[in-house]
Design a protein around this motif. Structure first.
Motif, short mmCIF file in Angstrom:
data_model
loop_
_atom_site.label_atom_id
_atom_site.label_comp_id
_atom_site.label_asym_id
_atom_site.label_seq_id
_atom_site.Cartn_x
_atom_site.Cartn_y
_atom_site.Cartn_z
N UNK A 116 0.80 -1.22 0.00
CA UNK A 116 0.00 0.00 0.00
C UNK A 116 0.84 1.27 0.00
N UNK A 117 2.03 1.22 0.55
CA UNK A 117 2.86 2.42 0.66
C UNK A 117 3.25 2.97 -0.69
N UNK A 118 3.53 2.11 -1.67
CA UNK A 118 4.03 2.59 -2.96
C UNK A 118 3.16 2.27 -4.16
N UNK A 119 2.36 1.29 -4.11
CA UNK A 119 1.56 0.99 -5.31
C UNK A 119 0.12 0.64 -4.98
N UNK A 120 -0.25 0.81 -3.72
CA UNK A 120 -1.59 0.44 -3.30
C UNK A 120 -2.57 1.57 -3.27
N UNK A 121 -2.19 2.72 -3.81
CA UNK A 121 -3.13 3.82 -3.88
C UNK A 121 -3.15 4.72 -2.66
N UNK A 122 -2.15 4.63 -1.78
CA UNK A 122 -2.08 5.50 -0.62
C UNK A 122 -1.80 6.93 -1.07
N UNK A 123 -2.73 7.84 -0.79
CA UNK A 123 -2.54 9.25 -1.13
C UNK A 123 -2.06 9.97 0.12
N UNK A 124 -0.88 10.56 0.02
CA UNK A 124 -0.28 11.27 1.14
C UNK A 124 -0.67 12.75 1.09
N UNK A 125 -0.91 13.32 2.25
CA UNK A 125 -1.21 14.74 2.37
C UNK A 125 0.06 15.46 2.82
N UNK A 126 0.29 16.67 2.34
CA UNK A 126 1.47 17.43 2.80
C UNK A 126 1.46 17.59 4.32
N UNK A 127 2.62 17.40 4.93
CA UNK A 127 2.75 17.55 6.38
C UNK A 127 2.38 16.32 7.17
N UNK A 128 1.96 15.25 6.51
CA UNK A 128 1.58 14.01 7.20
C UNK A 128 2.37 12.85 6.59
N UNK A 129 3.59 12.59 7.08
CA UNK A 129 4.40 11.52 6.51
C UNK A 129 3.90 10.14 6.92
#
Length: 189
Positions: A116-129
Motif C-alpha cells: 500500500x505504501x508505494x503501489x496500493x493507492x495510498x494518497x499522502x497529504x502534505x505535512x503528514x508523513x
C-alpha cells in the motif's frame, strides 16, 4: 571515364552516409532526452523528488516473506526497505518503486503481496508523513549492487524526478533464512 565517375559518386555517397551516421550517433537519442531526472541520496537521508520526499531508514534481506499465515519463498532474495515518505506541496502518491542492479537491470516491487505504501493507492497529504516497508524480489547475485528507484507515476517516469538511493546490502548470500514480516504503512508525526 564512366567507371571513374561512378566510383567517385559511390565514394561520395558512402562518405555522406558515414557522416550522417556519425552526426546521428553523436547527439543524444530520444530516450536519453526524455529520461527521468535522478535525485540521488543515501540511506538515512531525506531525498526530495518533485512531488514527494523519501527516506530509506533501514534495509534488510530475507529468503522468505511471512504474510499472515502464508510464507512467500523466492528463487532469489527479498529486499525489504523501510521507508518514510511524504507529500511535498499537494496530495500525491508513490506509484513506482523498483531496484536497479549494477548491470542496469530493473526489478519492480512484487505483485505477490499488497504494498500500500508505494503501489496500493495510498494518497499522502502534505505535512503528514507515512512509514512502512516495501519488498522487491531480486536474484541473489544482484543483491549487492542495488539502487532503489521511486517515482510518482507508475506508467511513465520520463521527464520527471526519480529518487535513486543506494541500498547497503553487500551480499545476497548473507540474507536471513528465516521468513520476515513486512510493516504495514502508518501515518507518523
Amino acid at each position: 571515364m564512366k567507371l571513374l565517375r561512378r566510383l567517385g559518386t559511390a565514394v561520395f555517397v558512402l562518405a555522406a552516409l558515414a557522416a550522417g551516421q556519425a552526426v546521428h550517433s553523436a547527439e543524444p537519442n530520444l530516450n536519453h532526452a526524455l529520461r527521468p531526472f535522478p535525485v540521488a541520496g543515501e540511506v538515512g537521508a531525506e531525498v526530495a523528488a518533485r512531488t514527494f520526499t523519501a527516506r530509506v531508514q533501514l534495509v534488510r534481506c530475507a529468503a522468505a516473506l511471512r504474510i499472515g499465515e502464508h510464507v512467500l519463498d523466492t528463487q532469489g532474495v527479498w529486499i525489504i526497505a523501510k521507508l518514510r515518505v511524504g507529500a511535498r506541496f499537494k496530495p500525491t502518491s508513490i506509484a513506482y518503486a523498483a531496484a536497479r542492479d549494477g548491470a542496469g537491470k530493473v526489478y519492480q516491487t512484487t505483485d505477490r503481496v499488497s504494498l500500500d505504501l508505494v503501489s496500493g493507492g495510498l494518497t499522502m497529504q502534505p505535512g503528514l508523513p507515512y512509514e512502512g516497508e516495501i519488498a522487491i524480489e531480486v536474484p541473489t547475485a544482484s543483491a549487492g549492487s542495488l539502487t532503489l528507484l521511486l517515482a510518482d507515476n507508475s506508467l511513465d517516469q520520463r521527464m520527471d524526478s526519480m529518487t535513486e538511493i543506494g541500498l547497503p546490502i553487500s551480499d545476497g548470500n548473507a540474507c536471513s533464512a528465516e521468513p520476515t514480516t513486512l510493516l504495514a504503512p502508518k501515518a507518523v508525526s
